[in-house]
Design an enzyme around this catalytic site. Structure first.
Site, PDB file in Angstrom:
ATOM      1  N   GLU A 166       0.814  -1.203   0.000  1.00  0.00           N
ATOM      2  CA  GLU A 166       0.000   0.000   0.000  1.00  0.00           C
ATOM      3  C   GLU A 166       0.851   1.258   0.000  1.00  0.00           C
ATOM      4  O   GLU A 166       1.981   1.266   0.501  1.00  0.00           O
ATOM      5  CB  GLU A 166      -0.925  -0.014   1.208  1.00  0.00           C
ATOM      6  CG  GLU A 166      -0.200  -0.221   2.513  1.00  0.00           C
ATOM      7  CD  GLU A 166      -1.106  -0.833   3.573  1.00  0.00           C
ATOM      8  OE1 GLU A 166      -1.386  -2.050   3.464  1.00  0.00           O
ATOM      9  OE2 GLU A 166      -1.516  -0.103   4.469  1.00  0.00           O
ATOM     10  N   CYS A 185       3.578   8.433   1.068  1.00  0.00           N
ATOM     11  CA  CYS A 185       4.155   7.523   2.049  1.00  0.00           C
ATOM     12  C   CYS A 185       4.349   6.180   1.348  1.00  0.00           C
ATOM     13  O   CYS A 185       3.379   5.538   0.952  1.00  0.00           O
ATOM     14  CB  CYS A 185       3.175   7.407   3.216  1.00  0.00           C
ATOM     15  SG  CYS A 185       3.669   6.227   4.449  1.00  0.00           S
ATOM     16  N   CYS A 228       6.905  -6.863   7.197  1.00  0.00           N
ATOM     17  CA  CYS A 228       7.980  -6.296   8.007  1.00  0.00           C
ATOM     18  C   CYS A 228       8.338  -7.325   9.069  1.00  0.00           C
ATOM     19  O   CYS A 228       7.488  -8.081   9.519  1.00  0.00           O
ATOM     20  CB  CYS A 228       7.489  -5.010   8.674  1.00  0.00           C
ATOM     21  SG  CYS A 228       8.739  -4.187   9.680  1.00  0.00           S
TER      22      CYS A 228
END
Ligand code: SAH
Length: 365
Positions: A91, A104, A111
């Site tokens: 995203e 962003c 992660c």
């Protein structure tokens, strides 16, 4: 086959040379890719046919596919769900400010840092994104909104300093005038605090802003919410920050997500003031975005205000982050999570219901 966006000018010029072509062809290709947004070799009209064929044999142009976009009610935030050619989704969020558009970007698929409040980390890490894959998030988003993006923050899914080489190459590409020409001072890299990499970044002598996800001023609390705190203490982080400031002259930004009952007391504010005393820095208070994968709750408005006032009274430079896009699951990794879950449970049927479902089940808890 290479992703052409992974090549900088130097790489492409030497590829041309090694393939018996004039190096200026690299400038022409770059011009198509970055200035004309032409992402099809066949449409590069000033390139000879033979070279176009050679390029097609060796390179692909990977612009991720837009799966969905979500616009917040206030129209200040739009979130894109993109799919790469290997099927992975990430995203990217674009925020519209008076001073320009800010993006962003995600730096990894998933992660592995394991921060307890963060949705990006729930399924662990799948893989790193290459520099070109990160760059293509900016290119594609720019073309989606039809406006220039002038600020970049590396605060999407992933830990940028855990993907150091690709991220550094991306930062350098952003900055090139043949590419997107975004000034380093308009770029912010956020890290959970991988100390040796902060020092390494300081030595690169860039003018980007470094943001540290601090979230707590004592190691015991920090270890409870951020596993990386077991590796590096707050003291070590602060030393590396001083090193970064010494080397670059840049102010550091500290992110502090306010979580009810965890880190939002006035005592915590006092500790923060003590910790940052004399440091060239700025504090960004973030009312924690509630995600359904955990039980962290946002601090009350009163607590947020008292915490903020305490910092202001002690002359700490502080802002409260505007909660942009909270109606569209704009917190790190939330959208990807809800997409993956909807795929898992509905066998790949894509419709607009996943976000609503996500909120309903949270309320039902
Ligand atoms: N891995 C990097 C960058 C990605 S996260 C880092 O840790 O800094 C970007 C910021 O969003 C970090 O400060 C992170 O701690 C914060 N964040 C993640 N989940 C959040 C949530 N649910 N609410 C508020 N902030 C969150």
């Amino acid at each position: 086959m290479y992703n052409i966006f992974d090549f900088n000018m130097e790489d492409l010029r030497s590829w041309m040379k090694n393939n018996g072509e004039s190096q200026f062809r690299a400038n022409q290709v770059m011009n198509w890719l970055y200035k004309k947004n032409q992402w099809d070799f066949d449409c590069m009209t000033n390139i000879p046919k033979s070279l176009i064929e050679k390029l097609k044999e060796n390179f692909y142009i990977e612009i991720p596919e837009l799966i969905k976009s979500y616009r917040s009610k206030l129209k200040d935030t739009v979130k894109f769900l993109y799919k790469y050619r290997d099927g992975n989704v990430i995203e990217t969020v674009v925020m519209k400010y008076k001073h320009g558009n800010s993006i962003c970007v995600s730096t990894q698929i998933g992660c592995r840092m394991g921060c307890k409040f963060c949705a990006s980390t729930v399924d662990g890490m799948v893989r790193n994104l290459s520099s070109g894959e990160i760059l293509a998030q900016v290119l594609k988003s720019q073309s989606e909104i039809g406006e220039r993006i002038s600020n970049v923050v590396l605060m999407g899914s992933g830990e940028p300093l855990d993907n150091y080489d690709n991220v550094l190459k991306f930062l350098n590409m952003l900055n090139c005038d043949y590419s997107l020409n975004i000034g380093q001072r308009h770029i912010t890299l956020s890290t959970c605090g991988i100390v040796p990499r902060i020092r390494q970044l300081a030595d690169e002598n860039l003018q980007i802003t470094l943001a540290i996800s601090l979230h707590s001023t004592d190691d015991v609390t920090r270890r409870k919410i951020m596993p990386i705190a077991n590796r590096y203490s707050i003291g070590e982080i602060m030393d590396s920050c001083r090193y970064y400031i010494d080397k670059t002259g840049r102010r550091i930004s500290f992110e502090y997500a306010l979580v009810s009952g965890v880190n939002d007391s006035l005592q915590c504010a006092e500790n923060l003031i003590g910790l940052l005393k004399g440091l060239l820095c700025h504090v960004n208070l973030i009312p924690v975005n509630e995600v359904r994968e955990n039980d962290f709750r946002k601090s009350s408005l009163n607590n947020i205000k008292d915490f903020y006032d305490k910092l202001v009274d002690n002359r700490v430079e502080v802002t409260i982050r505007r909660e942009m896009g909270s109606d569209i699951n704009a917190a790190c990794g939330q959208l990807r999570r809800s997409y993956i879950e909807s795929k898992r449970y509905r066998k790949g049927v894509e419709n607009g219901g996943d976000l609503i479902r996500c909120r309903q089940s949270k309320e039902a808890k």
